[in-house]
Design a protein around this motif. Sequence first.
Motif, PDB file in Angstrom:
ATOM      1  N   ILE A 198      18.401  45.853  31.506  1.00  0.00           N
ATOM      2  CA  ILE A 198      19.141  45.361  30.339  1.00  0.00           C
ATOM      3  C   ILE A 198      20.633  45.381  30.658  1.00  0.00           C
ATOM      4  O   ILE A 198      21.190  46.425  30.994  1.00  0.00           O
ATOM      5  CB  ILE A 198      18.870  46.235  29.096  1.00  0.00           C
ATOM      6  N   ASN A 199      21.277  44.218  30.595  1.00  0.00           N
ATOM      7  CA  ASN A 199      22.709  44.127  30.835  1.00  0.00           C
ATOM      8  C   ASN A 199      23.450  44.456  29.541  1.00  0.00           C
ATOM      9  O   ASN A 199      23.452  43.672  28.588  1.00  0.00           O
ATOM     10  CB  ASN A 199      23.078  42.728  31.316  1.00  0.00           C
ATOM     11  N   LEU A 200      24.079  45.634  29.520  1.00  0.00           N
ATOM     12  CA  LEU A 200      24.779  46.079  28.307  1.00  0.00           C
ATOM     13  C   LEU A 200      26.205  45.558  28.225  1.00  0.00           C
ATOM     14  O   LEU A 200      26.876  45.760  27.211  1.00  0.00           O
ATOM     15  CB  LEU A 200      24.794  47.610  28.248  1.00  0.00           C
ATOM     16  N   SER A 201      26.681  44.898  29.282  1.00  0.00           N
ATOM     17  CA  SER A 201      28.087  44.484  29.323  1.00  0.00           C
ATOM     18  C   SER A 201      28.411  43.430  28.279  1.00  0.00           C
ATOM     19  O   SER A 201      29.555  43.330  27.829  1.00  0.00           O
ATOM     20  CB  SER A 201      28.430  43.956  30.718  1.00  0.00           C
ATOM     21  N   GLY A 202      27.414  42.621  27.899  1.00  0.00           N
ATOM     22  CA  GLY A 202      27.687  41.559  26.938  1.00  0.00           C
ATOM     23  C   GLY A 202      27.736  42.008  25.498  1.00  0.00           C
ATOM     24  O   GLY A 202      28.068  41.221  24.621  1.00  0.00           O
ATOM     25  N   PHE A 203      27.409  43.282  25.234  1.00  0.00           N
ATOM     26  CA  PHE A 203      27.414  43.789  23.867  1.00  0.00           C
ATOM     27  C   PHE A 203      28.708  44.541  23.585  1.00  0.00           C
ATOM     28  O   PHE A 203      29.384  45.038  24.495  1.00  0.00           O
ATOM     29  CB  PHE A 203      26.226  44.719  23.632  1.00  0.00           C
ATOM     30  N   ASN A 204      29.051  44.652  22.298  1.00  0.00           N
ATOM     31  CA  ASN A 204      30.221  45.445  21.940  1.00  0.00           C
ATOM     32  C   ASN A 204      29.887  46.934  22.006  1.00  0.00           C
ATOM     33  O   ASN A 204      28.741  47.324  22.242  1.00  0.00           O
ATOM     34  CB  ASN A 204      30.739  45.062  20.543  1.00  0.00           C
TER      35      ASN A 204
END
Length: 374
Positions: free
Chosen positions: A43-49
Amino acid sequence: MSAKFGLINYNSSRKHISISIPSATEVMSPHIKSVEELRVLGINLSGFNTVVQFFICVSGVFVFYLIYGYLQELIFSVEGFKPFGWYLTLVQFGFYSLFGLVELQLTQDKRRRIPGKTYMMIALLTVGTMGLSNTSLGYLNYPTQVIFKCCKLIPVMIGGVFIQGKRYNVADVSAALCMSLGLIWFTLADSKVAPNFNVTGVVLISLALCADAAIGNVQEKAMKLHNGSNSEMVLYSYSIGFVYILIGLLCVGGLSPAVTFCSQHPLKTYGYAFFFSLTGYFGISFVLALIKLFGALVAVTVTTGRKAMTIVLSFMFFSKPFTFQYVWGGLLVVLGIFLNVYSKNRDKMKLPSLVEIRELLWSRRRGRLLSQNV
């Protein structure tokens, strides 16, 4: 491809100065390109705030570690298994190393970025916290063991001061004190209604607590300094720890009896241990993400709340005596968690500090006293 530019030739004797400009593919390494990305179990968390990242990490910690805690107590409920806590840790480290290797192979950058000496120290601390914790269950009941582990909030803060030079405010210190007092109250209640204390177990879980307090700060410092990934951290720390435990068991002769016992009950030992390790691996991935994104203190606060929930589930699924002193101790722990969350979000939400609240209350009280005197 590089382009070169030189100074204008004024005469034949003047030397040229060339400047090399790296091409687009040479500007940064694949790792540096992916530094901004933080992936947990794909899960790529970088795109979430930040709020969504925090919610995903906390949800992962609670879901996987609650199952982890249930399976851990279930394994030690198998008759005759209690003396083999170190062997369970060996099997657990073996599964963790395998899971970490598989996850690392799925990433683009497979290089080791954190120094080997750092991993040797992290592995030693990991062996201490997990091995001693598992072994203590042979001498203590599960809620007592969890309560002791919850007390690591203060050692983590102390470790943050000495290892990373951090400074904590009044709210953080108050949170640690509330949580510790609540946990002490819980432990005293447990000693009255279910006296299952053993000096050996207390010593083991206390040593595990010290190692656990240090490991979060060491991991945070190493991951931030060298930009290490979660899968890299898990693979190298647990594989080195596996070697430590294997050598230790071979030296004390504890490997053969454990293998013999587990071979007689493969489903209840290796079967449970596999799912126990799998959920623990998923949980540690989210914990490392919390450490990298929000720091060791926030991670410890979340895992402490998870431990409190584990205790509730332990009373629900495994028969134990109960007293309302457990509730009061748990409420103090919840208050400590609230104070810590308040401290971390005070600047973002523009909330007043504890000192400002105290001064406001004192000024109102002084105003009432003056009005009464008039």
